[in-house]
Design an enzyme around this catalytic site. Structure first.
Site, PDB file in Angstrom:
ATOM      1  N   PRO A 114      34.268  36.023  43.119  1.00 30.32           N
ATOM      2  CA  PRO A 114      33.218  35.755  44.091  1.00 30.32           C
ATOM      3  C   PRO A 114      31.831  36.211  43.656  1.00 30.32           C
ATOM      4  CG  PRO A 114      34.652  37.516  44.882  1.00 30.32           C
ATOM      5  CD  PRO A 114      35.294  36.932  43.655  1.00 30.32           C
ATOM      6  N   ASN A 115      30.884  35.362  43.998  1.00 26.25           N
ATOM      7  CA  ASN A 115      29.447  35.566  43.794  1.00 26.25           C
ATOM      8  C   ASN A 115      28.999  35.469  42.346  1.00 26.25           C
ATOM      9  OD1 ASN A 115      28.876  35.969  46.596  1.00 26.25           O
ATOM     10  ND2 ASN A 115      29.842  37.975  46.388  1.00 26.25           N
TER      11      ASN A 115
ATOM     12  N   ARG B  87      21.159  36.370  41.475  1.00 27.62           N
ATOM     13  CA  ARG B  87      21.582  37.528  42.268  1.00 27.62           C
ATOM     14  C   ARG B  87      21.310  38.825  41.520  1.00 27.62           C
ATOM     15  NH1 ARG B  87      27.596  39.549  42.510  1.00 27.62           N
ATOM     16  NH2 ARG B  87      27.385  41.229  44.002  1.00 27.62           N
TER      17      ARG B  87
ATOM     18  N   TYR C 208      22.688  42.220  37.072  1.00 25.18           N
ATOM     19  CA  TYR C 208      23.484  41.160  36.466  1.00 25.18           C
ATOM     20  C   TYR C 208      22.740  40.287  35.462  1.00 25.18           C
ATOM     21  CZ  TYR C 208      26.692  42.489  40.147  1.00 25.18           C
ATOM     22  OH  TYR C 208      27.527  43.193  40.965  1.00 25.18           O
TER      23      TYR C 208
ATOM     24  N   ASN D 245      37.160  38.346  35.473  1.00 28.09           N
ATOM     25  CA  ASN D 245      36.217  39.154  36.230  1.00 28.09           C
ATOM     26  C   ASN D 245      36.439  38.787  37.687  1.00 28.09           C
ATOM     27  OD1 ASN D 245      34.091  40.370  37.555  1.00 28.09           O
ATOM     28  ND2 ASN D 245      32.584  39.883  35.989  1.00 28.09           N
TER      29      ASN D 245
ATOM     30  N   ALA E 117      34.392  41.622  43.262  1.00 25.52           N
ATOM     31  CA  ALA E 117      34.763  42.546  44.341  1.00 25.52           C
ATOM     32  C   ALA E 117      36.267  42.535  44.630  1.00 25.52           C
ATOM     33  CB  ALA E 117      33.981  42.220  45.610  1.00 25.52           C
TER      34      ALA E 117
ATOM     35  N   GLU F  45      40.372  42.517  31.690  1.00 33.31           N
ATOM     36  CA  GLU F  45      39.498  42.644  32.855  1.00 33.31           C
ATOM     37  C   GLU F  45      38.087  42.948  32.373  1.00 33.31           C
ATOM     38  OE1 GLU F  45      38.827  45.695  36.591  1.00 33.31           O
ATOM     39  OE2 GLU F  45      40.804  45.625  35.657  1.00 33.31           O
TER      40      GLU F  45
ATOM     41  N   HIS G 159      33.874  43.464  33.601  1.00 37.15           N
ATOM     42  CA  HIS G 159      32.833  43.628  34.625  1.00 37.15           C
ATOM     43  C   HIS G 159      31.494  43.713  33.929  1.00 37.15           C
ATOM     44  CE1 HIS G 159      35.673  44.107  37.857  1.00 37.15           C
ATOM     45  NE2 HIS G 159      36.382  44.851  37.027  1.00 37.15           N
TER      46      HIS G 159
ATOM     47  N   ARG H 243      28.928  52.950  40.077  1.00 40.28           N
ATOM     48  CA  ARG H 243      28.468  52.379  41.345  1.00 40.28           C
ATOM     49  C   ARG H 243      29.210  53.042  42.511  1.00 40.28           C
ATOM     50  NH1 ARG H 243      28.405  46.069  40.700  1.00 40.28           N
ATOM     51  NH2 ARG H 243      27.344  46.267  42.703  1.00 40.28           N
TER      52      ARG H 243
END
Length: 137
Positions: free
Chosen positions: A9-10, A17, A22, A71, A74, A95, A97, A104
């Site tokens: 998502p996103n 964004r 990012y 990825n 969330a 995985e 990110h 964070r």
């Protein structure tokens, strides 16, 4: 070699964004550069904001690709279902990110994917996808 990149998502908003976190590049622009750099690798790409579609794609990919770069965004921190899907397939998953999720918010420190992944790459921006791809070569 066939590699599938799955983004959650996103991540369709990359380049728009939170550019401080990012970056300014869309994933499609980056993907073109990645394909150019790894000409001998067939790189396919899938993005969805829907958890079940990510699970379906992981299950679909088993034995169709040599590796998966995931990825889950969330969903990494919330989806037992995606973690279970990674565990259930035999195709290796890395995985990735873009940001350093451990620097964070506290809730981002847990991954339901990492215990079942070949490895985890975080905090190197989009370069993390290149590092993950290199791990399959």
């Amino acid at each position: 070699m066939k590699i599938l990149i799955i983004n959650g998502p996103n991540l369709n908003l990359l380049g728009k964004r939170e550019p401080d976190t990012y970056g300014n590049s869309s994933f499609e622009d980056y993907l073109s550069k990645l394909r150019e750099k790894f000409k001998d690798v067939e790189i396919s790409y899938f993005q969805s904001n829907i958890e079940g579609e990510l699970v379906d794609k992981l299950q679909w990919a088993e034995r169709k690709v040599d590796g998966i770069i995931l990825n889950a965004a969330a969903y990494t921190h919330t989806s037992i279902g995606i973690g279970d899907a990674v565990k259930a397939i035999n195709t290796p998953v890395v995985e990735v990110h873009i940001s350093n999720v451990t620097a964070r918010e506290e809730f981002r420190h847990n991954s339901f994917i990492a215990p079942h992944a070949k490895g985890v790459i975080l905090g190197f921006g989009l370069k993390g996808y290149e590092l993950a791809l290199s791990s399959f070569l």
